[in-house]
Design a protein around this motif. Structure first.
Motif, PDB file in Angstrom:
ATOM      1  N   GLN A 113      15.672  11.111  -5.316  1.00  0.00           N
ATOM      2  CA  GLN A 113      14.629  10.446  -4.542  1.00  0.00           C
ATOM      3  C   GLN A 113      13.603   9.849  -5.511  1.00  0.00           C
ATOM      4  O   GLN A 113      13.068  10.548  -6.364  1.00  0.00           O
ATOM      5  CB  GLN A 113      13.943  11.436  -3.602  1.00  0.00           C
ATOM      6  CG  GLN A 113      12.893  10.846  -2.711  1.00  0.00           C
ATOM      7  CD  GLN A 113      13.472  10.096  -1.527  1.00  0.00           C
ATOM      8  OE1 GLN A 113      14.682  10.129  -1.310  1.00  0.00           O
ATOM      9  NE2 GLN A 113      12.635   9.417  -0.780  1.00  0.00           N
ATOM     10  N   VAL A 114      13.332   8.574  -5.331  1.00  0.00           N
ATOM     11  CA  VAL A 114      12.358   7.893  -6.184  1.00  0.00           C
ATOM     12  C   VAL A 114      10.958   8.106  -5.619  1.00  0.00           C
ATOM     13  O   VAL A 114      10.733   7.994  -4.420  1.00  0.00           O
ATOM     14  CB  VAL A 114      12.674   6.387  -6.252  1.00  0.00           C
ATOM     15  CG1 VAL A 114      11.599   5.650  -7.006  1.00  0.00           C
ATOM     16  CG2 VAL A 114      14.035   6.174  -6.907  1.00  0.00           C
ATOM     17  N   GLN A 115      10.034   8.415  -6.498  1.00  0.00           N
ATOM     18  CA  GLN A 115       8.633   8.504  -6.104  1.00  0.00           C
ATOM     19  C   GLN A 115       7.828   7.532  -6.946  1.00  0.00           C
ATOM     20  O   GLN A 115       8.008   7.458  -8.162  1.00  0.00           O
ATOM     21  CB  GLN A 115       8.114   9.929  -6.286  1.00  0.00           C
ATOM     22  CG  GLN A 115       8.708  10.921  -5.293  1.00  0.00           C
ATOM     23  CD  GLN A 115       8.038  12.286  -5.368  1.00  0.00           C
ATOM     24  OE1 GLN A 115       7.730  12.773  -6.445  1.00  0.00           O
ATOM     25  NE2 GLN A 115       7.823  12.899  -4.225  1.00  0.00           N
ATOM     26  N   LEU A 116       6.933   6.815  -6.293  1.00  0.00           N
ATOM     27  CA  LEU A 116       6.109   5.811  -6.962  1.00  0.00           C
ATOM     28  C   LEU A 116       4.643   6.171  -6.754  1.00  0.00           C
ATOM     29  O   LEU A 116       4.219   6.425  -5.618  1.00  0.00           O
ATOM     30  CB  LEU A 116       6.386   4.423  -6.377  1.00  0.00           C
ATOM     31  CG  LEU A 116       7.849   3.971  -6.372  1.00  0.00           C
ATOM     32  CD1 LEU A 116       7.990   2.635  -5.633  1.00  0.00           C
ATOM     33  CD2 LEU A 116       8.377   3.844  -7.789  1.00  0.00           C
ATOM     34  N   VAL A 117       3.887   6.158  -7.847  1.00  0.00           N
ATOM     35  CA  VAL A 117       2.470   6.489  -7.769  1.00  0.00           C
ATOM     36  C   VAL A 117       1.668   5.386  -8.433  1.00  0.00           C
ATOM     37  O   VAL A 117       1.793   5.156  -9.649  1.00  0.00           O
ATOM     38  CB  VAL A 117       2.164   7.839  -8.442  1.00  0.00           C
ATOM     39  CG1 VAL A 117       0.669   8.145  -8.355  1.00  0.00           C
ATOM     40  CG2 VAL A 117       2.977   8.957  -7.788  1.00  0.00           C
ATOM     41  N   GLU A 118       0.860   4.689  -7.633  1.00  0.00           N
ATOM     42  CA  GLU A 118       0.014   3.621  -8.153  1.00  0.00           C
ATOM     43  C   GLU A 118      -1.333   4.179  -8.611  1.00  0.00           C
ATOM     44  O   GLU A 118      -1.811   5.187  -8.076  1.00  0.00           O
ATOM     45  CB  GLU A 118      -0.242   2.537  -7.096  1.00  0.00           C
ATOM     46  CG  GLU A 118       0.999   1.893  -6.521  1.00  0.00           C
ATOM     47  CD  GLU A 118       1.380   2.470  -5.181  1.00  0.00           C
ATOM     48  OE1 GLU A 118       1.994   1.749  -4.367  1.00  0.00           O
ATOM     49  OE2 GLU A 118       1.064   3.646  -4.940  1.00  0.00           O
ATOM     50  N   SER A 119      -1.926   3.500  -9.557  1.00  0.00           N
ATOM     51  CA  SER A 119      -3.266   3.837 -10.010  1.00  0.00           C
ATOM     52  C   SER A 119      -3.896   2.582 -10.591  1.00  0.00           C
ATOM     53  O   SER A 119      -3.215   1.578 -10.830  1.00  0.00           O
ATOM     54  CB  SER A 119      -3.235   4.955 -11.059  1.00  0.00           C
ATOM     55  OG  SER A 119      -2.505   4.548 -12.194  1.00  0.00           O
ATOM     56  N   GLY A 120      -5.212   2.650 -10.819  1.00  0.00           N
ATOM     57  CA  GLY A 120      -5.908   1.550 -11.463  1.00  0.00           C
ATOM     58  C   GLY A 120      -6.733   0.682 -10.550  1.00  0.00           C
ATOM     59  O   GLY A 120      -7.416  -0.240 -11.015  1.00  0.00           O
ATOM     60  N   GLY A 121      -6.680   0.937  -9.252  1.00  0.00           N
ATOM     61  CA  GLY A 121      -7.491   0.141  -8.341  1.00  0.00           C
ATOM     62  C   GLY A 121      -8.966   0.483  -8.467  1.00  0.00           C
ATOM     63  O   GLY A 121      -9.348   1.428  -9.158  1.00  0.00           O
ATOM     64  N   GLY A 122      -9.790  -0.314  -7.804  1.00  0.00           N
ATOM     65  CA  GLY A 122     -11.219  -0.066  -7.848  1.00  0.00           C
ATOM     66  C   GLY A 122     -12.011  -1.254  -7.363  1.00  0.00           C
ATOM     67  O   GLY A 122     -11.463  -2.175  -6.751  1.00  0.00           O
ATOM     68  N   LEU A 123     -13.299  -1.220  -7.640  1.00  0.00           N
ATOM     69  CA  LEU A 123     -14.225  -2.278  -7.250  1.00  0.00           C
ATOM     70  C   LEU A 123     -14.560  -3.114  -8.477  1.00  0.00           C
ATOM     71  O   LEU A 123     -14.927  -2.571  -9.531  1.00  0.00           O
ATOM     72  CB  LEU A 123     -15.498  -1.667  -6.667  1.00  0.00           C
ATOM     73  CG  LEU A 123     -16.644  -2.622  -6.340  1.00  0.00           C
ATOM     74  CD1 LEU A 123     -16.229  -3.597  -5.244  1.00  0.00           C
ATOM     75  CD2 LEU A 123     -17.880  -1.829  -5.922  1.00  0.00           C
ATOM     76  N   VAL A 124     -14.446  -4.422  -8.353  1.00  0.00           N
ATOM     77  CA  VAL A 124     -14.726  -5.323  -9.471  1.00  0.00           C
ATOM     78  C   VAL A 124     -15.393  -6.582  -8.937  1.00  0.00           C
ATOM     79  O   VAL A 124     -15.175  -6.965  -7.778  1.00  0.00           O
ATOM     80  CB  VAL A 124     -13.416  -5.651 -10.234  1.00  0.00           C
ATOM     81  CG1 VAL A 124     -12.448  -6.413  -9.343  1.00  0.00           C
ATOM     82  CG2 VAL A 124     -13.688  -6.401 -11.522  1.00  0.00           C
ATOM     83  N   GLN A 125     -16.198  -7.207  -9.747  1.00  0.00           N
ATOM     84  CA  GLN A 125     -16.835  -8.457  -9.351  1.00  0.00           C
ATOM     85  C   GLN A 125     -15.858  -9.618  -9.502  1.00  0.00           C
ATOM     86  O   GLN A 125     -14.931  -9.567 -10.318  1.00  0.00           O
ATOM     87  CB  GLN A 125     -18.077  -8.713 -10.198  1.00  0.00           C
ATOM     88  CG  GLN A 125     -19.252  -7.802  -9.882  1.00  0.00           C
ATOM     89  CD  GLN A 125     -20.520  -8.222 -10.588  1.00  0.00           C
ATOM     90  OE1 GLN A 125     -20.477  -8.801 -11.667  1.00  0.00           O
ATOM     91  NE2 GLN A 125     -21.652  -7.926  -9.978  1.00  0.00           N
ATOM     92  N   ALA A 126     -16.099 -10.641  -8.743  1.00  0.00           N
ATOM     93  CA  ALA A 126     -15.279 -11.846  -8.845  1.00  0.00           C
ATOM     94  C   ALA A 126     -15.277 -12.354 -10.281  1.00  0.00           C
ATOM     95  O   ALA A 126     -16.318 -12.360 -10.952  1.00  0.00           O
ATOM     96  CB  ALA A 126     -15.805 -12.929  -7.899  1.00  0.00           C
ATOM     97  N   GLY A 127     -14.098 -12.751 -10.742  1.00  0.00           N
ATOM     98  CA  GLY A 127     -13.932 -13.193 -12.117  1.00  0.00           C
ATOM     99  C   GLY A 127     -13.523 -12.080 -13.068  1.00  0.00           C
ATOM    100  O   GLY A 127     -13.143 -12.348 -14.213  1.00  0.00           O
ATOM    101  N   GLY A 128     -13.588 -10.852 -12.589  1.00  0.00           N
ATOM    102  CA  GLY A 128     -13.234  -9.707 -13.422  1.00  0.00           C
ATOM    103  C   GLY A 128     -11.747  -9.438 -13.453  1.00  0.00           C
ATOM    104  O   GLY A 128     -10.937 -10.198 -12.898  1.00  0.00           O
TER     105      GLY A 128
END
Length: 124
Positions: free
Chosen positions: A1-16
């Protein structure tokens, strides 16, 4: 069974910039493609980018082409999405997905496994 874990999201200003990661466990060499999709508030899920696991061939949606870059590290079983010049309309939950039977695809039904998603919010 494949498991996928995302990370790295967040709040950023436009252009970032942000870099999303998707760590895959349980993958085998039969997994052919990885993709990123997103779903914004009140919108349907849409394709963002895909990469063939073996040859690194990539394909992007028109809305992110030239701003986002998908890449993979085979040794780490990890796929990345580097997002530059972010816009408020990029705000969405971003999902990575793993396909067993296609080389690369922009169709969500071609993907067999999905991560739980990571929120990206771009403020104006």
């Amino acid at each position: 069974q494949v498991q996928l874990v995302e990370s790295g999201g967040g709040l950023v200003q436009a252009g970032g910039s942000l870099r999303l990661s998707c760590a895959a466990s349980g993958r085998t060499f039969s997994s052919s493609a990885m993709g990123w999709f997103r779903q914004g508030p009140g919108k349907e899920r849409e394709f963002v980018a895909t990469i063939s696991w073996s040859g690194g061939k990539t394909y992007y949606s028109d809305s992110v082409k030239g701003r986002f870059t998908i890449s993979r590290d085979s040794a780490k079983n990890t796929v990345y999405l580097q997002m530059n010049s972010l816009k408020p309309e990029d705000t969405a939950v971003y999902y990575c997905a793993d396909a067993l039977h296609v080389t690369y695809s922009d169709v969500d039904n071609d993907y067999d496994y999905w991560g739980q998603g990571t929120q990206v919010t771009v403020s104006s």
